[in-house]
Design an enzyme around this catalytic site. Sequence first.
Site, PDB file in Angstrom:
ATOM      1  N   GLY A 118       0.810  -1.203   0.000  1.00  0.00           N
ATOM      2  CA  GLY A 118       0.000   0.000   0.000  1.00  0.00           C
ATOM      3  C   GLY A 118       0.847   1.258   0.000  1.00  0.00           C
ATOM      4  O   GLY A 118       1.858   1.363  -0.717  1.00  0.00           O
ATOM      5  N   CYS A 119       0.453   2.229   0.830  1.00  0.00           N
ATOM      6  CA  CYS A 119       1.122   3.530   0.845  1.00  0.00           C
ATOM      7  C   CYS A 119       2.576   3.461   1.307  1.00  0.00           C
ATOM      8  O   CYS A 119       3.347   4.391   1.055  1.00  0.00           O
ATOM      9  CB  CYS A 119       0.351   4.507   1.731  1.00  0.00           C
ATOM     10  SG  CYS A 119      -1.282   4.940   1.077  1.00  0.00           S
ATOM     11  N   ALA A 120       2.973   2.392   1.967  1.00  0.00           N
ATOM     12  CA  ALA A 120       4.367   2.234   2.393  1.00  0.00           C
ATOM     13  C   ALA A 120       5.249   1.693   1.274  1.00  0.00           C
ATOM     14  O   ALA A 120       6.471   1.615   1.424  1.00  0.00           O
ATOM     15  CB  ALA A 120       4.455   1.302   3.596  1.00  0.00           C
ATOM     16  N   GLY A 121       4.655   1.340   0.139  1.00  0.00           N
ATOM     17  CA  GLY A 121       5.374   0.637  -0.909  1.00  0.00           C
ATOM     18  C   GLY A 121       6.527   1.396  -1.530  1.00  0.00           C
ATOM     19  O   GLY A 121       7.501   0.780  -1.977  1.00  0.00           O
ATOM     20  N   LEU A 152       3.786   5.308   5.856  1.00  0.00           N
ATOM     21  CA  LEU A 152       2.946   4.411   6.642  1.00  0.00           C
ATOM     22  C   LEU A 152       2.035   3.643   5.703  1.00  0.00           C
ATOM     23  O   LEU A 152       1.511   4.206   4.734  1.00  0.00           O
ATOM     24  CB  LEU A 152       2.102   5.210   7.639  1.00  0.00           C
ATOM     25  CG  LEU A 152       2.858   5.851   8.803  1.00  0.00           C
ATOM     26  CD1 LEU A 152       2.048   6.997   9.394  1.00  0.00           C
ATOM     27  CD2 LEU A 152       3.158   4.813   9.869  1.00  0.00           C
TER      28      LEU A 152
END
Length: 350
Positions: free
Chosen positions: A141-144, A335
């Site tokens: 997700g956004c941590a990728g 995160l």
Amino acid sequence: MHHAAALLSLATAIPPHQFHQARVLEAAREVLAPRYPQFDTLASLFANTGIRHRYGVMPMEWYLERRGWPERTKAYLDGAEALFVDVARNALEQADLAASDIDTVVTVSSTGIATPTLEARVAKQMGFRGDISRVPVFGLGCAGGVSGLSIASRLAQARPGSNVLLVTFELCTLAVRHDELTKANIVAISLFGDGAAAAVLRAGDGGATQIEATGEKLWPDTLDVMGWSVDPEGFGVIFQRTIPDFVTEHMGPAVAEILARMELTRSEVDRFVCHPGGSKVISALERALSLDQGTLDHERDVIADYGNMSAPTVLFVLERARRAGLPARSLLTALGPGFTASCVSLRHAA
């Protein structure tokens, strides 16, 4: 001997269709308000995001109709292949390399399903060698963006002299749902856009910007903070609006813990480069990291121009920070689902 991975290039790309925030709100109201009485009370979310416009792989009209898995998957494959080739070629050109020079490709995406994965689908078009190592990564997700850079750097470090290509792309707009009459769905519609970023890394022969260290923090019992549900119509967003509160409470200690494992202190970080989840998350990050309000300026500019593109977004921020001139040490943070904080320390020699 320790060989740090150097960042040889960094490129970004966006799809062709631009959506102004006011038009997105108007379209969402047309589709959802007649069936969702609470819509008007949530409409202020669109203005509070700080977004001016963002981009999608399909024209606005496509999103106004209900879509199922086959249509979403076709749009994902077509849009992702085009973005992959565009951004990867740009990154290779910046690094003065050909696709045949790439030894390992790391592909990061969580917004669609592809088997064979994207790097295999575009291998002939790109000109990758037959012996290339493929590392597809799903679910970050956004941590990728940060986690992907961390993975790519460790792969480069493991084989000094080899060239590692990182490509991360997310087509968040394809998860727009007509049937999900929820706050989480309205938040997602107000925030998310599509985009891609790519970088080339190599260890063993120096470089102005080096990946100094990487680290993560996983919190137990936080699976409900962010993620996907899966049902017959497609992905459904799991997205709690308590994320800014979570950031304010937990991000400062998490970064301190990760820095300690890197044998660094907060005072040794000259600049934070953060994934900007939204305007409230940016403000929460400034509080959590003891930064003056307004410090995360590139983060606010990226959100305004592109919205939250999930994984690639932090690399858009890094691209702007590089153009402005990186200080000696920057810490990338993001995160994502897990719930996880991911960090990468960059050491830059002017």
